[in-house]
Design a protein around this motif. Sequence first.
Motif, mmCIF file in Angstrom:
data_model
loop_
_atom_site.group_PDB
_atom_site.id
_atom_site.type_symbol
_atom_site.label_atom_id
_atom_site.label_comp_id
_atom_site.label_asym_id
_atom_site.label_seq_id
_atom_site.Cartn_x
_atom_site.Cartn_y
_atom_site.Cartn_z
ATOM 1 N N TRP A 181 0.825 -1.209 0.000
ATOM 2 C CA TRP A 181 0.000 0.000 0.000
ATOM 3 C C TRP A 181 0.859 1.259 0.000
ATOM 4 C CZ3 TRP A 181 -4.729 -0.879 3.812
ATOM 5 C CH2 TRP A 181 -5.520 -1.893 3.274
ATOM 6 N N ARG A 182 1.957 1.240 0.736
ATOM 7 C CA ARG A 182 2.859 2.403 0.718
ATOM 8 C C ARG A 182 3.493 2.591 -0.649
ATOM 9 N NH1 ARG A 182 7.071 1.102 4.232
ATOM 10 N NH2 ARG A 182 6.119 -0.811 5.026
ATOM 11 N N ALA A 183 3.857 1.478 -1.287
ATOM 12 C CA ALA A 183 4.451 1.570 -2.622
ATOM 13 C C ALA A 183 3.464 2.129 -3.631
ATOM 14 C CB ALA A 183 4.936 0.182 -3.058
ATOM 15 N N LEU A 184 2.235 1.612 -3.631
ATOM 16 C CA LEU A 184 1.220 2.103 -4.557
ATOM 17 C C LEU A 184 0.935 3.582 -4.334
ATOM 18 C CD1 LEU A 184 -1.271 -0.908 -4.410
ATOM 19 C CD2 LEU A 184 0.105 -0.233 -6.390
ATOM 20 N N ASP A 185 0.880 3.991 -3.085
ATOM 21 C CA ASP A 185 0.565 5.385 -2.780
ATOM 22 C C ASP A 185 1.679 6.326 -3.219
ATOM 23 O OD1 ASP A 185 -1.491 7.076 -1.617
ATOM 24 O OD2 ASP A 185 -0.038 7.554 -0.038
ATOM 25 N N SER A 186 2.889 5.799 -3.348
ATOM 26 C CA SER A 186 4.025 6.610 -3.809
ATOM 27 C C SER A 186 4.224 6.520 -5.322
ATOM 28 C CB SER A 186 5.315 6.168 -3.093
ATOM 29 O OG SER A 186 5.229 6.429 -1.707
ATOM 30 N N GLY A 187 3.285 5.866 -6.016
ATOM 31 C CA GLY A 187 3.343 5.838 -7.475
ATOM 32 C C GLY A 187 4.128 4.694 -8.076
ATOM 33 N N TRP A 188 4.510 3.692 -7.257
ATOM 34 C CA TRP A 188 5.209 2.521 -7.779
ATOM 35 C C TRP A 188 4.187 1.463 -8.191
ATOM 36 C CZ3 TRP A 188 10.527 2.617 -8.225
ATOM 37 C CH2 TRP A 188 11.177 3.661 -7.545
ATOM 38 N N ARG A 224 -5.757 1.190 10.417
ATOM 39 C CA ARG A 224 -5.530 2.420 11.179
ATOM 40 C C ARG A 224 -4.366 3.223 10.614
ATOM 41 N NH1 ARG A 224 -4.537 0.773 17.128
ATOM 42 N NH2 ARG A 224 -4.241 3.029 17.306
ATOM 43 N N ARG A 225 -3.351 2.553 10.104
ATOM 44 C CA ARG A 225 -2.167 3.224 9.575
ATOM 45 C C ARG A 225 -2.413 3.860 8.211
ATOM 46 N NH1 ARG A 225 3.169 1.205 11.167
ATOM 47 N NH2 ARG A 225 3.748 0.881 8.995
ATOM 48 N N HIS A 226 -3.211 3.186 7.350
ATOM 49 C CA HIS A 226 -3.167 3.544 5.938
ATOM 50 C C HIS A 226 -4.478 3.914 5.273
ATOM 51 C CE1 HIS A 226 1.033 2.528 5.825
ATOM 52 N NE2 HIS A 226 0.811 1.281 6.183
ATOM 53 N N LEU A 227 -5.609 3.591 5.853
ATOM 54 C CA LEU A 227 -6.858 3.843 5.142
ATOM 55 C C LEU A 227 -7.459 5.202 5.490
ATOM 56 C CD1 LEU A 227 -8.753 0.425 5.237
ATOM 57 C CD2 LEU A 227 -7.453 1.452 3.354
ATOM 58 N N ARG A 272 -0.545 7.417 8.121
ATOM 59 C CA ARG A 272 -0.350 8.117 6.852
ATOM 60 C C ARG A 272 -1.347 7.560 5.850
ATOM 61 N NH1 ARG A 272 5.183 7.066 8.311
ATOM 62 N NH2 ARG A 272 6.245 8.956 9.033
ATOM 63 N N PRO A 273 -2.577 8.075 5.842
ATOM 64 C CA PRO A 273 -3.621 7.522 4.960
ATOM 65 C C PRO A 273 -3.232 7.621 3.492
ATOM 66 C CG PRO A 273 -4.557 9.032 6.589
ATOM 67 C CD PRO A 273 -3.076 9.198 6.651
ATOM 68 N N ILE A 274 -3.547 6.579 2.742
ATOM 69 C CA ILE A 274 -3.305 6.608 1.308
ATOM 70 C C ILE A 274 -4.238 7.629 0.655
ATOM 71 C CG2 ILE A 274 -2.477 4.239 1.195
ATOM 72 C CD1 ILE A 274 -5.220 3.376 0.204
ATOM 73 N N ARG A 275 -3.809 8.140 -0.492
ATOM 74 C CA ARG A 275 -4.605 9.129 -1.217
ATOM 75 C C ARG A 275 -5.809 8.463 -1.885
ATOM 76 N NH1 ARG A 275 0.799 9.847 -1.922
ATOM 77 N NH2 ARG A 275 1.684 11.926 -1.539
ATOM 78 N N TRP A 276 -6.832 9.276 -2.146
ATOM 79 C CA TRP A 276 -8.010 8.744 -2.822
ATOM 80 C C TRP A 276 -7.683 8.285 -4.238
ATOM 81 C CZ3 TRP A 276 -12.112 6.919 -0.592
ATOM 82 C CH2 TRP A 276 -12.467 7.395 0.670
ATOM 83 N N ARG A 277 -6.687 8.884 -4.854
ATOM 84 C CA ARG A 277 -6.298 8.413 -6.181
ATOM 85 C C ARG A 277 -5.707 7.004 -6.095
ATOM 86 N NH1 ARG A 277 -1.195 12.555 -7.200
ATOM 87 N NH2 ARG A 277 0.362 11.433 -5.956
ATOM 88 N N THR A 278 -5.077 6.688 -4.959
ATOM 89 C CA THR A 278 -4.574 5.326 -4.753
ATOM 90 C C THR A 278 -5.727 4.358 -4.559
ATOM 91 O OG1 THR A 278 -2.575 6.256 -3.733
ATOM 92 C CG2 THR A 278 -3.004 3.913 -3.383
ATOM 93 N N VAL A 279 -6.754 4.788 -3.831
ATOM 94 C CA VAL A 279 -7.960 3.967 -3.664
ATOM 95 C C VAL A 279 -8.569 3.665 -5.029
ATOM 96 C CG1 VAL A 279 -10.301 3.907 -2.719
ATOM 97 C CG2 VAL A 279 -8.422 4.846 -1.341
ATOM 98 N N ARG A 280 -8.661 4.681 -5.884
ATOM 99 C CA ARG A 280 -9.220 4.472 -7.222
ATOM 100 C C ARG A 280 -8.347 3.533 -8.049
ATOM 101 N NH1 ARG A 280 -10.323 10.060 -6.497
ATOM 102 N NH2 ARG A 280 -8.461 10.653 -7.665
ATOM 103 N N ARG A 281 -7.047 3.695 -7.926
ATOM 104 C CA ARG A 281 -6.132 2.828 -8.671
ATOM 105 C C ARG A 281 -6.273 1.375 -8.213
ATOM 106 N NH1 ARG A 281 0.480 3.214 -8.310
ATOM 107 N NH2 ARG A 281 0.977 1.620 -9.883
ATOM 108 N N MET A 282 -6.354 1.149 -6.919
ATOM 109 C CA MET A 282 -6.518 -0.207 -6.400
ATOM 110 C C MET A 282 -7.850 -0.804 -6.851
ATOM 111 S SD MET A 282 -4.954 0.428 -2.582
ATOM 112 C CE MET A 282 -5.167 -1.243 -2.005
#
Length: 291
Positions: A181-188, A224-227, A272-282
């Motif tokens: 999830w951290r990788a996806l949120d950073s654009g990897w 709790r950490r990421h969503l 550090r919640p992931i961005r909504w664009r990451t939610v859409r990508r997932m």
Amino acid sequence: MSRPRVGVAVLTMGTRPVELRALLDSVAKQREAATRIVVVGNGSPLPELPEGVIGVELPENLGVSGGRNVAMEKLREAGDVDILVDLDDDGLLVEADVFTRIADLYEARPRLGIVSFRIADETGYTARRHIPRLRAKDPMRGGEVTTFLGGGHALSMPMLAETGGWPDAFFFTHEETDLAWRALDSGWSILYEPELVLQHPRTSPARHAEYYRMTARNRVWLARRHLPAVLVPLYLGTWILLTVARTRSVSGLRAWFGGFSEGLRTACGPRRPIRWRTVRRMTALGRPPVI
């Protein structure tokens, strides 16, 4: 870019010396050699290792996350590794071109963060739980995914420098999802490549109380950490329903809900919640972060 250099990390608890040696022999047979190989004894002494393999003996078991972080730092200190390949100590590389294929993938895709291997037994069978996507029956269908398999995978060292390593406190279970999830949120990107095979003995899906507890605790920590806040109850509610429906063991359910409660009341690390664009990508990749 120059040809990516591969480093290998293996964790062991000293209980599989024959399997470990077979794995290291299969690593040595790769046509494109690894720059560095590190074996970490996770709270256990190491057997005699082949020449050139770096051994690290830890005085205590730091879990999958902690042990892998030790190996990662050892490879980072060397300064000559671009791709970290983690392998289970009872796995086996049956083909000699695995590292070549990995280097080719990373050379062609600068923002490739993680490559997940296919896990197969000695007959070539891949269990459903080893396919890193929902509702998937065909283990040979590769492509971008939202998580990866712990037993065999490759990680970009630049990605790890940007996103951080494994979550130490998780010890084991869901550490791959936290990193993914951290990788996806950073654009990897994360790629499941079924042609990269780690042969692994078929194991029983039977679980023990500690597994249930850690699975539930870490799942709560993950949310709790990421969503985003609105997704936390949806994600956890979904997994309560799935766990109750799937678990046939009363003691297992008791341990799971004990771990769930522990996850709610204990510190989980920085949020550090992931961005909504990451939610859409997932979601576009087939696995929205509510399951």
